[in-house]
Design a protein around this motif. Structure first.
Motif, PDB file in Angstrom:
ATOM      1  N   VAL A  84      11.760 -11.217  -4.552  1.00 52.57           N
ATOM      2  CA  VAL A  84      12.063  -9.802  -4.391  1.00 52.57           C
ATOM      3  C   VAL A  84      10.796  -8.990  -4.610  1.00 52.57           C
ATOM      4  CG1 VAL A  84      14.451 -10.092  -5.155  1.00 52.57           C
ATOM      5  CG2 VAL A  84      12.711  -9.400  -6.811  1.00 52.57           C
ATOM      6  N   ILE A  85      10.755  -7.835  -3.971  1.00 56.56           N
ATOM      7  CA  ILE A  85       9.668  -6.874  -4.142  1.00 56.56           C
ATOM      8  C   ILE A  85      10.161  -5.817  -5.110  1.00 56.56           C
ATOM      9  CG2 ILE A  85       8.196  -5.202  -2.954  1.00 56.56           C
ATOM     10  CD1 ILE A  85       9.098  -6.862  -0.329  1.00 56.56           C
ATOM     11  N   ARG A  86       9.446  -5.640  -6.220  1.00 55.83           N
ATOM     12  CA  ARG A  86       9.904  -4.737  -7.269  1.00 55.83           C
ATOM     13  C   ARG A  86       8.985  -3.505  -7.306  1.00 55.83           C
ATOM     14  NH1 ARG A  86      14.610  -5.750 -10.079  1.00 55.83           N
ATOM     15  NH2 ARG A  86      13.918  -7.854 -10.643  1.00 55.83           N
ATOM     16  N   ALA A  87       9.539  -2.335  -7.008  1.00 53.44           N
ATOM     17  CA  ALA A  87       8.772  -1.084  -7.053  1.00 53.44           C
ATOM     18  C   ALA A  87       9.707   0.068  -6.721  1.00 53.44           C
ATOM     19  CB  ALA A  87       7.606  -1.103  -6.063  1.00 53.44           C
ATOM     20  N   ARG A  88       9.330   1.272  -7.147  1.00 54.62           N
ATOM     21  CA  ARG A  88      10.099   2.441  -6.738  1.00 54.62           C
ATOM     22  C   ARG A  88       9.910   2.642  -5.227  1.00 54.62           C
ATOM     23  NH1 ARG A  88      13.833   3.642  -8.377  1.00 54.62           N
ATOM     24  NH2 ARG A  88      13.809   5.208 -10.027  1.00 54.62           N
ATOM     25  N   GLY A  89      11.035   2.795  -4.536  1.00 61.06           N
ATOM     26  CA  GLY A  89      11.013   2.981  -3.092  1.00 61.06           C
ATOM     27  C   GLY A  89      11.060   1.702  -2.302  1.00 61.06           C
ATOM     28  N   ALA A  90      11.067   0.548  -2.982  1.00 61.10           N
ATOM     29  CA  ALA A  90      11.059  -0.725  -2.250  1.00 61.10           C
ATOM     30  C   ALA A  90      12.254  -0.842  -1.327  1.00 61.10           C
ATOM     31  CB  ALA A  90      11.031  -1.887  -3.244  1.00 61.10           C
ATOM     32  N   SER A  91      13.429  -0.406  -1.810  1.00 61.70           N
ATOM     33  CA  SER A  91      14.646  -0.472  -1.000  1.00 61.70           C
ATOM     34  C   SER A  91      14.988   0.879  -0.389  1.00 61.70           C
ATOM     35  CB  SER A  91      15.814  -0.975  -1.854  1.00 61.70           C
ATOM     36  OG  SER A  91      17.007  -1.062  -1.108  1.00 61.70           O
ATOM     37  N   ASP A 146       0.836  -1.209   0.000  1.00 64.87           N
ATOM     38  CA  ASP A 146       0.000   0.000   0.000  1.00 64.87           C
ATOM     39  C   ASP A 146       0.867   1.255   0.000  1.00 64.87           C
ATOM     40  OD1 ASP A 146      -2.323  -1.491   0.019  1.00 64.87           O
ATOM     41  OD2 ASP A 146      -2.643  -1.319   2.192  1.00 64.87           O
ATOM     42  N   LEU A 147       1.931   1.244   0.800  1.00 65.68           N
ATOM     43  CA  LEU A 147       2.835   2.395   0.858  1.00 65.68           C
ATOM     44  C   LEU A 147       3.575   2.589  -0.463  1.00 65.68           C
ATOM     45  CD1 LEU A 147       4.190   4.656   2.500  1.00 65.68           C
ATOM     46  CD2 LEU A 147       5.787   2.941   3.387  1.00 65.68           C
ATOM     47  N   LEU A 148       3.997   1.483  -1.075  1.00 59.27           N
ATOM     48  CA  LEU A 148       4.744   1.562  -2.332  1.00 59.27           C
ATOM     49  C   LEU A 148       3.886   2.081  -3.482  1.00 59.27           C
ATOM     50  CD1 LEU A 148       6.773  -1.767  -2.101  1.00 59.27           C
ATOM     51  CD2 LEU A 148       7.669   0.547  -1.868  1.00 59.27           C
ATOM     52  N   ARG A 149       2.582   1.951  -3.369  1.00 60.02           N
ATOM     53  CA  ARG A 149       1.696   2.435  -4.441  1.00 60.02           C
ATOM     54  C   ARG A 149       1.585   3.958  -4.450  1.00 60.02           C
ATOM     55  NH1 ARG A 149      -1.417  -2.264  -2.683  1.00 60.02           N
ATOM     56  NH2 ARG A 149      -1.224  -3.875  -4.312  1.00 60.02           N
ATOM     57  N   MET A 150       2.086   4.607  -3.431  1.00 58.96           N
ATOM     58  CA  MET A 150       1.970   6.059  -3.329  1.00 58.96           C
ATOM     59  C   MET A 150       3.174   6.722  -3.995  1.00 58.96           C
ATOM     60  SD  MET A 150       0.568   6.434   0.551  1.00 58.96           S
ATOM     61  CE  MET A 150      -0.990   5.659   1.015  1.00 58.96           C
ATOM     62  N   PRO A 151       2.955   7.503  -5.044  1.00 61.63           N
ATOM     63  CA  PRO A 151       4.074   8.104  -5.792  1.00 61.63           C
ATOM     64  C   PRO A 151       4.616   9.361  -5.112  1.00 61.63           C
ATOM     65  CG  PRO A 151       2.014   8.678  -6.832  1.00 61.63           C
ATOM     66  CD  PRO A 151       1.656   7.769  -5.688  1.00 61.63           C
ATOM     67  N   SER A 152       5.329   9.177  -4.034  1.00 60.71           N
ATOM     68  CA  SER A 152       5.803  10.301  -3.210  1.00 60.71           C
ATOM     69  C   SER A 152       7.141  10.824  -3.722  1.00 60.71           C
ATOM     70  CB  SER A 152       5.905   9.863  -1.755  1.00 60.71           C
ATOM     71  OG  SER A 152       6.624   8.641  -1.626  1.00 60.71           O
ATOM     72  N   ILE A 153       7.143  11.364  -4.933  1.00 61.64           N
ATOM     73  CA  ILE A 153       8.350  11.904  -5.566  1.00 61.64           C
ATOM     74  C   ILE A 153       8.540  13.336  -5.091  1.00 61.64           C
ATOM     75  CG2 ILE A 153       9.473  12.438  -7.751  1.00 61.64           C
ATOM     76  CD1 ILE A 153       7.668  10.286  -9.043  1.00 61.64           C
TER      77      ILE A 153
END
Length: 459
Positions: free
Chosen positions: A115-122, A24-31
Motif C-alpha cells: 500500500v501507498i501511505r500518504a495524505r491524498g493517496a486515495s 512527487d505529487l503526494l509530497r505536495m501539501p495541497s490542503i
C-alpha cells in the motif's frame, strides 16, 4: 480493441516511473481549507499542468477567486469525454496519530499486499493519476489518444468547491462533452470493481424554536410556560410514521422504483445486513419498512436528525426551561425529488406545529437533488466489460448513499451525465490519519482506464 495490449504492456513496464510521479505529487501539501497552504495548492496545480503538457495535452492553470483549476485538452478522433479529479487534500490533524510524515509517502507491506501511505493517496491524487498514467501510456505507444479528452482538476473539492459552479458556467462550451468520467469512488470489494450509478442528494435544514425571552427556572415556570425543547421534540417525532416513512407532504414525489434487473444484480453482491450493522454495534435495520438495507442506502430517501441542542447540557444538573432549542435535520434525496419543494413543505409542516407563544426560524445548509446515471447508455456496459476483463471477475453496478456534488453540477450546468469509476477501498482511511491506497488499485486502475478508453473508442 486494437492496440490495447501494447499499451497495457507499457503500463506494466513503466510502473516504477509512474509511482515516482505519484510520490512527487503526494509530497505536495495541497490542503485547500487552510489559507497557509495557498502557495502549495498553486504549486500543485502548476506541477499537474507541466505533467499534462509533457504527455502532449494543451494544459493550463486557470486562476479563480480560490484555488486554481487545471484544464487540459488532447484533440483526437473518438468520443468526447471530460475527466474530473481533485488535487486538494484534507488537513492531516491530528498529526500525532500518523505513523510518519503524511506528506512523505511510504510503501508498506500488508497482508493484502503493498500500500501507498500518504495524505491524498486515495482521495484523490492516486485516483486521478491512474487516468493521467493511462493517457501517458496511450500516447507513448500510439502517439495519440483513443478519445477526444478534456481534463478538469479542481483545487477546492475538500473545501466545498466555491469556485466550481461559476467556473463551469463561464467555460461551459469548452468543458462540455458527451460524458464525464469521475474517479473519486471505490470498489465494491478488493476483488470486484464497480461503477456507481446513483448518488443521493442532500437537503440540510436547521430549526430554531424560541419561546420565553430568557431561560426560566423550572420550579417557578414549569407547567404554564412553553418549553422549546418539548415543542421541538414533538415536531421531530412527527416527521416519521410507525413504518419509517417520512411524513412531509409530497416527500416521495419523484422517487423512482429500483428496476428488477438492478435489484437482481444487487442480490448477487453478497451483502450482509447483519455484518454491515454489526460492525457498528447494531443488529436490526431501523429504516423504512419493506426495503432491504441496500435499497435504503442506495435508492430510498431519508430524513435524519444530526444534532439537537437546548437548555443546560454541561456537567451536573440545572433545572432550566430554555429560551431556545435547535435541531439539524438532513434529507437524503433520490430520483427526481425536488429539494426546494421539499424544503417548503417541511417548513410549512413545522410552522403548523409551533404554538402561539413560540416562534420558529430556519437556517439553510445546502440543497441538491439526487443523480441517477443512464445505465441504458451502451457506454456503461462497455465500461463494465472492460473492468471485468481487467479484474478477472464481473464488475458490478452499485449505488451511492452519499453525495458527490460535482456530478450534479455537471448535469445541471453542462447537461452532461457522469460515469463514476474508482479504485479506492473501504479501509483506505480517507480524511483520517494514515490514509493509504493499494498499489494494486493504482496499477490495475491505470490498466482499467486503458481498457475503458479503448472500449469507448470502439463503441
Amino acid at each position: 480493441m486494437a492496440g490495447t495490449a501494447e499499451v497495457l504492456e507499457t503500463v506494466d513496464e513503466t510502473m516504477d516511473a509512474a509511482l515516482g510521479r505519484l510520490f512527487d505529487l503526494l509530497r505536495m501539501p495541497s490542503i485547500s481549507t487552510d489559507p497557509a497552504y495557498e502557495d502549495h495548492c498553486r504549486a500543485t496545480a502548476d506541477w499537474l499542468v507541466a505533467e499534462l503538457n509533457d504527455i502532449g495535452f494543451e494544459a493550463s492553470r486557470r486562476d479563480t477567486p480560490g484555488h486554481p483549476m487545471v484544464v487540459a485538452h488532447a484533440r483526437a478522433a473518438g468520443p468526447d469525454v471530460l475527466f474530473y479529479g481533485h488535487y486538494d487534500v484534507q488537513p492531516v490533524d491530528p498529526l500525532s496519530l500518523w505513523d510518519h510524515d503524511p506528506f512523505e509517502p511510504q510503501m508498506e507491506e500488508r497482508d493484502g499486499g503493498a500500500v501507498i501511505r500518504a495524505r491524498g493517496a486515495s482521495d484523490d491524487k492516486g485516483q486521478l493519476m491512474t487516468f493521467v498514467e493511462a493517457c501517458r501510456a496511450w500516447k507513448a505507444v500510439h502517439g495519440t489518444l483513443p478519445a477526444n479528452i478534456t481534463i478538469l482538476f479542481e483545487g477546492e473539492e475538500e473545501s466545498g468547491s466555491p469556485s466550481l459552479v461559476p467556473f463551469l458556467r463561464e467555460n461551459k462550451e469548452e468543458l462540455s462533452a458527451d460524458l464525464a468520467l469521475v474517479c473519486d469512488t471505490g470498489m465494491w470489494n478488493a476483488q470486484t470493481p464497480s461503477i456507481c450509478t446513483s448518488l443521493r442528494g442532500l437537503l440540510g435544514e436547521e430549526i430554531i424554536i424560541t419561546g420565553p425571552n430568557r431561560d426560566l427556572h423550572s420550579g417557578a415556570y414549569g407547567g404554564p410556560a412553553q418549553n422549546p425543547i418539548r415543542v421541538l421534540t414533538k415536531i421531530l417525532a412527527s416527521l416519521h410514521d410507525e413504518t419509517g416513512r417520512v411524513t412531509v407532504p409530497g416527500f416521495y414525489d419523484g422517487v423512482r422504483p429500483v428496476s428488477n434487473a438492478m435489484k437482481a444484480q444487487w442480490d448477487t453482491l453478497g451483502f450482509s445486513a447483519e455484518d454491515f450493522l454489526g460492525k457498528v454495534g447494531l443488529s436490526e435495520p431501523a429504516g423504512e419498512q419493506g426495503y432491504t438495507v441496500l435499497e435504503q442506502i442506495w435508492a430510498r430517501p431519508t430524513c435524519e436528525f444530526n444534532g439537537i441542542s437546548g437548555g443546560y447540557a454541561g456537567d451536573g444538573f440545572k433545572t432550566v426551561l430554555p429560551s431556545e432549542a435547535r435541531a439539524k435535520v438532513s434529507f437524503r434525496l433520490v430520483g427526481e425529488q425536488d429539494p426546494l419543494a421539499i424544503r417548503d413543505a417541511f417548513r410549512a409542516q413545522v410552522r403548523a406545529m409551533v404554538p402561539a407563544d413560540c416562534s420558529v426560524d430556519f437556517l439553510e445548509h445546502g440543497a441538491s437533488g439526487g443523480v441517477a446515471m443512464p445505465t441504458d447508455d451502451p457506454a456503461f456496459e462497455q465500461a463494465r466489460a472492460a473492468l471485468s476483463a481487467e479484474w478477472g471477475g464481473t464488475a458490478v453496478f452499485t449505488g451511492g448513499g452519499g453525495s458527490i456534488p460535482v456530478v450534479g453540477y455537471f448535469k445541471e450546468e453542462l447537461g452532461m451525465d457522469s460515469m463514476l469509476v474508482g479504485f479506492a477501498l473501504d479501509d483506505d482511511r480517507i480524511h483520517s490519519p494514515n490514509e493509504k491506497y493499494a498499489l494494486r488499485s493504482f496499477h490495475k486502475g491505470i490498466r482499467s482506464w486503458v481498457r475503458i478508453l479503448a472500449a469507448l473508442r470502439d463503441a
